[in-house]
Design a protein around this motif. Structure first.
Motif, PDB file in Angstrom:
ATOM      1  N   ARG A  66       0.881  -1.170   0.000  1.00  6.00           N
ATOM      2  CA  ARG A  66       0.000   0.000   0.000  1.00  6.00           C
ATOM      3  C   ARG A  66       0.916   1.216   0.000  1.00  6.00           C
ATOM      4  NH1 ARG A  66      -5.421   0.731   0.856  1.00  6.00           N
ATOM      5  NH2 ARG A  66      -5.564  -1.516   1.303  1.00  6.00           N
ATOM      6  N   VAL A  67       0.690   2.092  -0.980  1.00  6.43           N
ATOM      7  CA  VAL A  67       1.607   3.201  -1.231  1.00  6.43           C
ATOM      8  C   VAL A  67       0.851   4.522  -1.152  1.00  6.43           C
ATOM      9  CG1 VAL A  67       3.377   4.108  -2.781  1.00  6.43           C
ATOM     10  CG2 VAL A  67       2.791   1.659  -2.864  1.00  6.43           C
ATOM     11  N   TRP A  68       1.422   5.472  -0.408  1.00  2.00           N
ATOM     12  CA  TRP A  68       0.880   6.821  -0.353  1.00  2.00           C
ATOM     13  C   TRP A  68       1.850   7.752  -1.079  1.00  2.00           C
ATOM     14  CZ3 TRP A  68       0.461   3.251   3.461  1.00  2.00           C
ATOM     15  CH2 TRP A  68      -0.832   2.977   3.953  1.00  2.00           C
ATOM     16  N   LEU A  69       1.309   8.588  -1.970  1.00  2.00           N
ATOM     17  CA  LEU A  69       2.131   9.391  -2.878  1.00  2.00           C
ATOM     18  C   LEU A  69       2.027  10.880  -2.565  1.00  2.00           C
ATOM     19  CD1 LEU A  69       1.071   7.522  -6.124  1.00  2.00           C
ATOM     20  CD2 LEU A  69       3.265   7.278  -4.927  1.00  2.00           C
ATOM     21  N   ASP A  70       3.045  11.591  -2.976  1.00  2.00           N
ATOM     22  CA  ASP A  70       3.094  13.037  -2.764  1.00  2.00           C
ATOM     23  C   ASP A  70       2.156  13.776  -3.718  1.00  2.00           C
ATOM     24  OD1 ASP A  70       4.130  15.262  -1.392  1.00  2.00           O
ATOM     25  OD2 ASP A  70       5.593  15.645  -2.979  1.00  2.00           O
ATOM     26  N   ASP A  71       2.066  13.282  -4.949  1.00  2.00           N
ATOM     27  CA  ASP A  71       1.241  13.924  -5.979  1.00  2.00           C
ATOM     28  C   ASP A  71       0.220  12.943  -6.536  1.00  2.00           C
ATOM     29  OD1 ASP A  71       2.685  16.422  -5.980  1.00  2.00           O
ATOM     30  OD2 ASP A  71       4.307  15.365  -7.037  1.00  2.00           O
ATOM     31  N   PRO A  72      -0.867  13.446  -7.118  1.00  2.00           N
ATOM     32  CA  PRO A  72      -1.835  12.554  -7.770  1.00  2.00           C
ATOM     33  C   PRO A  72      -1.161  11.705  -8.853  1.00  2.00           C
ATOM     34  CG  PRO A  72      -2.759  14.752  -7.525  1.00  2.00           C
ATOM     35  CD  PRO A  72      -1.301  14.853  -7.153  1.00  2.00           C
ATOM     36  N   LEU A  73      -1.629  10.474  -8.979  1.00  2.00           N
ATOM     37  CA  LEU A  73      -1.049   9.539  -9.939  1.00  2.00           C
ATOM     38  C   LEU A  73      -1.421   9.936 -11.363  1.00  2.00           C
ATOM     39  CD1 LEU A  73       0.569   6.849  -9.750  1.00  2.00           C
ATOM     40  CD2 LEU A  73      -1.619   5.660  -9.948  1.00  2.00           C
ATOM     41  N   HIS A  93      15.214  -0.469  -3.136  1.00  2.00           N
ATOM     42  CA  HIS A  93      14.256   0.648  -3.095  1.00  2.00           C
ATOM     43  C   HIS A  93      13.333   0.645  -4.308  1.00  2.00           C
ATOM     44  CE1 HIS A  93      16.032   2.250   0.465  1.00  2.00           C
ATOM     45  NE2 HIS A  93      17.065   2.822  -0.104  1.00  2.00           N
ATOM     46  N   GLN A  94      12.929  -0.541  -4.753  1.00  2.00           N
ATOM     47  CA  GLN A  94      12.244  -0.629  -6.043  1.00  2.00           C
ATOM     48  C   GLN A  94      10.950   0.180  -6.105  1.00  2.00           C
ATOM     49  OE1 GLN A  94      11.944  -4.450  -7.878  1.00  2.00           O
ATOM     50  NE2 GLN A  94      10.237  -3.862  -9.181  1.00  2.00           N
ATOM     51  N   VAL A  95      10.097   0.058  -5.098  1.00  2.00           N
ATOM     52  CA  VAL A  95       8.811   0.753  -5.157  1.00  2.00           C
ATOM     53  C   VAL A  95       9.020   2.263  -5.268  1.00  2.00           C
ATOM     54  CG1 VAL A  95       6.666   1.231  -3.935  1.00  2.00           C
ATOM     55  CG2 VAL A  95       7.609  -1.085  -3.930  1.00  2.00           C
ATOM     56  N   LYS A  96       9.900   2.791  -4.450  1.00  2.00           N
ATOM     57  CA  LYS A  96      10.168   4.234  -4.482  1.00  2.00           C
ATOM     58  C   LYS A  96      10.745   4.657  -5.837  1.00  2.00           C
ATOM     59  CE  LYS A  96      11.021   4.265   0.491  1.00  2.00           C
ATOM     60  NZ  LYS A  96      12.023   4.430   1.570  1.00  2.00           N
ATOM     61  N   ARG A  97      11.608   3.832  -6.386  1.00  2.00           N
ATOM     62  CA  ARG A  97      12.226   4.166  -7.672  1.00  2.00           C
ATOM     63  C   ARG A  97      11.226   4.049  -8.824  1.00  2.00           C
ATOM     64  NH1 ARG A  97      16.942   0.142  -7.927  1.00  2.00           N
ATOM     65  NH2 ARG A  97      17.647   1.306  -9.766  1.00  2.00           N
ATOM     66  N   MET A  98      10.271   3.126  -8.717  1.00  2.00           N
ATOM     67  CA  MET A  98       9.264   2.994  -9.767  1.00  2.00           C
ATOM     68  C   MET A  98       8.405   4.260  -9.846  1.00  2.00           C
ATOM     69  SD  MET A  98       8.075  -1.002  -9.408  1.00  2.00           S
ATOM     70  CE  MET A  98       6.955  -0.953 -10.817  1.00  2.00           C
ATOM     71  N   PHE A  99       8.003   4.787  -8.703  1.00  2.00           N
ATOM     72  CA  PHE A  99       7.189   6.000  -8.730  1.00  2.00           C
ATOM     73  C   PHE A  99       8.034   7.227  -9.068  1.00  2.00           C
ATOM     74  CE2 PHE A  99       4.337   3.168  -6.439  1.00  2.00           C
ATOM     75  CZ  PHE A  99       3.147   3.450  -7.085  1.00  2.00           C
ATOM     76  N   ALA A 100       9.308   7.187  -8.704  1.00  2.00           N
ATOM     77  CA  ALA A 100      10.197   8.284  -9.116  1.00  2.00           C
ATOM     78  C   ALA A 100      10.290   8.345 -10.636  1.00  2.00           C
ATOM     79  CB  ALA A 100      11.576   8.107  -8.500  1.00  2.00           C
ATOM     80  N   ALA A 101      10.217   7.164 -11.289  1.00  2.00           N
ATOM     81  CA  ALA A 101      10.248   7.128 -12.755  1.00  2.00           C
ATOM     82  C   ALA A 101       9.013   7.779 -13.367  1.00  2.00           C
ATOM     83  CB  ALA A 101      10.369   5.680 -13.235  1.00  2.00           C
ATOM     84  N   LEU A 102       7.949   7.935 -12.548  1.00  2.00           N
ATOM     85  CA  LEU A 102       6.738   8.626 -12.991  1.00  2.00           C
ATOM     86  C   LEU A 102       6.720  10.057 -12.461  1.00  2.00           C
ATOM     87  CD1 LEU A 102       3.958   5.922 -12.446  1.00  2.00           C
ATOM     88  CD2 LEU A 102       5.494   6.225 -14.390  1.00  2.00           C
ATOM     89  N   ASP A 103       7.870  10.525 -11.991  1.00  2.00           N
ATOM     90  CA  ASP A 103       7.993  11.881 -11.442  1.00  2.00           C
ATOM     91  C   ASP A 103       7.086  12.086 -10.232  1.00  2.00           C
ATOM     92  OD1 ASP A 103       9.904  12.752 -13.352  1.00  2.00           O
ATOM     93  OD2 ASP A 103       8.304  13.075 -14.805  1.00  2.00           O
ATOM     94  N   ASN A 104       6.999  11.059  -9.404  1.00  2.00           N
ATOM     95  CA  ASN A 104       6.216  11.138  -8.178  1.00  2.00           C
ATOM     96  C   ASN A 104       7.082  10.664  -7.013  1.00  2.00           C
ATOM     97  OD1 ASN A 104       4.011  11.425  -6.396  1.00  2.00           O
ATOM     98  ND2 ASN A 104       2.581  10.630  -7.935  1.00  2.00           N
ATOM     99  N   LYS A 105       6.620  10.894  -5.806  1.00  2.00           N
ATOM    100  CA  LYS A 105       7.405  10.546  -4.623  1.00  2.00           C
ATOM    101  C   LYS A 105       6.551   9.751  -3.645  1.00  2.00           C
ATOM    102  CE  LYS A 105      10.055  12.575  -0.795  1.00  2.00           C
ATOM    103  NZ  LYS A 105      10.482  13.845  -0.147  1.00  2.00           N
ATOM    104  N   VAL A 106       7.115   8.660  -3.133  1.00  2.00           N
ATOM    105  CA  VAL A 106       6.446   7.854  -2.109  1.00  2.00           C
ATOM    106  C   VAL A 106       6.647   8.532  -0.755  1.00  2.00           C
ATOM    107  CG1 VAL A 106       6.450   5.646  -0.895  1.00  2.00           C
ATOM    108  CG2 VAL A 106       6.735   5.701  -3.387  1.00  2.00           C
ATOM    109  N   VAL A 107       5.544   8.800  -0.071  1.00  2.00           N
ATOM    110  CA  VAL A 107       5.640   9.427   1.245  1.00  2.00           C
ATOM    111  C   VAL A 107       5.404   8.426   2.370  1.00  2.00           C
ATOM    112  CG1 VAL A 107       5.053  11.724   0.418  1.00  2.00           C
ATOM    113  CG2 VAL A 107       3.226  10.189   1.160  1.00  2.00           C
ATOM    114  N   ASP A 108       4.757   7.310   2.056  1.00  2.00           N
ATOM    115  CA  ASP A 108       4.566   6.248   3.052  1.00  2.00           C
ATOM    116  C   ASP A 108       4.400   4.933   2.316  1.00  2.00           C
ATOM    117  OD1 ASP A 108       4.715   5.933   5.772  1.00  2.00           O
ATOM    118  OD2 ASP A 108       2.886   7.062   6.188  1.00  2.00           O
TER     119      ASP A 108
END
Length: 230
Positions: free
Chosen positions: A132-139, A183-198
């Motif tokens: 379960r992933v919480w993001l900094d910006d809308p997906l 850090h795969q999950v965090k890096r996957m969302f970073a590839a979408l220009d987003n940031k994992v916050v939790d």
């Protein structure tokens, strides 16, 4: 089995500490003092350590609800290991079957069964993990398709394996992956220009974190649960 290995596997002492205890004549086999660490023992031998009868412990399997601030390692000088959350008599000989980052919560499996943990963690077995992933910006709109096709992680030669993404809200998602890059999950969302916050791991394969376990709590796996990943 070597006597020092038998005692280290079934006590809280390291093999070096066992050797010192043997030198002090604190170890007997069938009533006789033994100082040789390489002395061979069998299941029928009566082994005593500091006057206490020692018996081989069967294979053990636990699930733990990892809180933030703990590491899935035993050699971090700055942070406590998740093993510190277990009772002293239960933690010896255990290792983590898969890891979570310092700031990630959720399901961690602990065992002394090397073959079982290999089946859980080996990329060859494609054991899925759900987060379960919480993001900094809308997906972004096409995130599901991009994760299904594989994304390019910075510093990696190959795309990630296909992953399943389910939206809970604009900034909360469920992500299921079958590999475990750093850090795969965090890096996957970073590839979408987003940031994992939790980040919270809910399941490994078909085994889900027991909802009754609070952070820092653990329990043995049932035989049925062990078989789910066996």
């Amino acid at each position: 089995m070597r006597l020092d290995k038998f005692l280290a596997d079934n006590s809280l002492y390291s093999r070096a500490q066992i050797k010192r205890l043997m030198h002090r004549e604190e170890v007997t086999v069938n009533g006789e003092v033994v100082k040789d660490p390489g002395f061979k023992v069998t299941d029928t031998d009566e082994v005593m350590l500091e006057g206490e009868a020692m018996r081989a412990v069967g294979l053990r399997y636990f699930m733990l609800h990892k809180p933030k601030g703990y590491v899935c390692s035993t050699d971090d000088p700055e942070h406590s290991s998740v093993l510190a959350l277990l009772d002293d008599k239960e933690r010896f000989g255990l290792h983590m079957a898969g890891r979570l980052d310092l700031d990630t919560t959720g399901l961690v499996l602990l065992t002394d069964d090397g073959q079982w943990s290999h089946r859980v963690t080996s990329p060859k077995h494609d054991c899925a993990k759900r987060y379960r992933v919480w993001l900094d910006d809308p997906l972004i709109d096409d995130a599901e398709q991009r994760f299904e096709e594989g994304v390019q992680l910075r510093g990696e030669r190959h795309l990630t394996k296909p992953a399943t993404l389910e939206r809970v809200s604009e900034t909360e998602v469920l992500l299921t992956i079958s590999e475990g890059k750093y850090h795969q999950v965090k890096r996957m969302f970073a590839a979408l220009d987003n940031k994992v916050v939790d980040l919270h791991r809910e399941a490994i394969g078909p085994l889900e974190l027991d909802a009754s376990l609070g952070e820092g709590e653990y329990r043995p796996l049932t035989a049925e649960e062990v078989a789910l990943l066996g």
